[in-house]
Write an enzyme that holds these catalytic residues in place. Sequence first.
Site, PDB file in Angstrom:
ATOM      1  N   ARG A   1       0.894  -1.449   0.024  1.00  0.00           N
ATOM      2  CA  ARG A   1       0.031   0.159  -0.082  1.00  0.00           C
ATOM      3  C   ARG A   1       1.295   1.504  -0.016  1.00  0.00           C
ATOM      4  NH1 ARG A   1      -0.443   2.922   4.179  1.00  0.00           N
ATOM      5  NH2 ARG A   1       0.119   1.586   5.461  1.00  0.00           N
TER       6      ARG A   1
ATOM      7  N   CYS B   1      -3.369  -3.386  12.845  1.00  0.00           N
ATOM      8  CA  CYS B   1      -2.881  -4.476  12.309  1.00  0.00           C
ATOM      9  C   CYS B   1      -2.484  -5.454  13.333  1.00  0.00           C
ATOM     10  CB  CYS B   1      -1.553  -3.648  12.229  1.00  0.00           C
ATOM     11  SG  CYS B   1      -0.839  -2.345  10.745  1.00  0.00           S
TER      12      CYS B   1
ATOM     13  N   ASP C   1       5.139  -5.040  10.404  1.00  0.00           N
ATOM     14  CA  ASP C   1       6.549  -4.199  10.568  1.00  0.00           C
ATOM     15  C   ASP C   1       7.018  -4.136  11.057  1.00  0.00           C
ATOM     16  OD1 ASP C   1       7.955  -2.683   9.736  1.00  0.00           O
ATOM     17  OD2 ASP C   1       6.867  -0.276   9.920  1.00  0.00           O
TER      18      ASP C   1
ATOM     19  N   HIS D   1       6.838  -8.955   7.394  1.00  0.00           N
ATOM     20  CA  HIS D   1       7.677  -8.296   5.866  1.00  0.00           C
ATOM     21  C   HIS D   1       8.351  -8.141   6.834  1.00  0.00           C
ATOM     22  CE1 HIS D   1       3.625  -5.601   6.810  1.00  0.00           C
ATOM     23  NE2 HIS D   1       4.778  -4.964   6.763  1.00  0.00           N
ATOM     24  N   LEU D   2       9.524  -6.972   5.781  1.00  0.00           N
ATOM     25  CA  LEU D   2      10.571  -6.346   6.549  1.00  0.00           C
ATOM     26  C   LEU D   2      10.247  -5.233   5.014  1.00  0.00           C
ATOM     27  CD1 LEU D   2      13.642  -9.012   6.982  1.00  0.00           C
ATOM     28  CD2 LEU D   2      12.732  -6.590   8.413  1.00  0.00           C
ATOM     29  N   TYR D   3      10.633  -3.919   5.348  1.00  0.00           N
ATOM     30  CA  TYR D   3      10.520  -3.294   3.789  1.00  0.00           C
ATOM     31  C   TYR D   3      11.347  -3.257   3.335  1.00  0.00           C
ATOM     32  CZ  TYR D   3       5.569  -1.579   5.108  1.00  0.00           C
ATOM     33  OH  TYR D   3       4.489  -0.911   5.417  1.00  0.00           O
TER      34      TYR D   3
ATOM     35  N   ALA E   1       7.046   3.546   6.949  1.00  0.00           N
ATOM     36  CA  ALA E   1       6.564   3.532   5.902  1.00  0.00           C
ATOM     37  C   ALA E   1       4.773   4.102   6.575  1.00  0.00           C
ATOM     38  CB  ALA E   1       6.251   2.193   5.186  1.00  0.00           C
TER      39      ALA E   1
END
Length: 264
Positions: free
Chosen positions: A21, A146, A169, A207-209, A263
């Site tokens: 997103r 989340c 995250d 996830h890892l950005y 993010a």
Amino acid sequence: MKQYHDLMQHILDQGVKKEDRTGTGTVSVFGYQMRFNLQEGFPLLTTKKLHMRSITHELLWFLQGDTNIKYLKDNNVSIWDEWADENGNLGPVYGYQWRSWPTPDGKHIDQITNVVNMIKNNPDSRRLIVSAWNVGEIEKMKLPPCHAFFQFYVADGKLSCQLYQRSADVFLGVPFNIASYALLTMMVAQVCGLQAGDFVHTLGDAHLYSNHLEQAKLQLSRDFRPLPAMKINPDVKSIFDFKFEDFTLEGYDPHPHIKAAVAV
């Protein structure tokens, strides 16, 4: 905390690249679980410094049912700034759903009060659940939950908690979530006359950005240090009576903070 490092390494080794997103891009895995025994120390990362003051104030803010960031800003906590509107409002997010879940007949359900009472009076119940994922109000929220759903479990005089987090995250958010729900478990245990058991953290999209990968590798290169202890004022008997001053973190000696962009 080996459990958390294992998660980051698993994402680096097995994750798939995905768009998201925010437009940042991630490396992601689906379905992962960590378990922390709260009798073995407070699960606050030692391989980078975390701001426990922000975590504590945010949790107290949730428990008061607040959805405006004024309390956070008054206490120099900025973690929700990016999502609030010009008046500081976030819509019917966590605190509102925890304390005032709306029903079709115009009433409201205080899930926190209900679950504490159930733990005290029916500890073997399999319905010791609090949900922030209100499908009917997702569109009104500035950021949908989340960490969406948690369940308590009582056995052998100990209270455990499992959290389902739909979106995780891992570098920035998950360390906060671990500490926050560990603290919540300890608080609820105290007011229910129980010891703290395990915190079980179940992740959906973990996830890892893409702009956190080098920071994750730096953190993985650091050695673990002993976990701190969290001391809670034993005189507090209601989950809603806790104040910031009732918590003392002892023996926290982390590696330096690692900066990373949020993010949005």
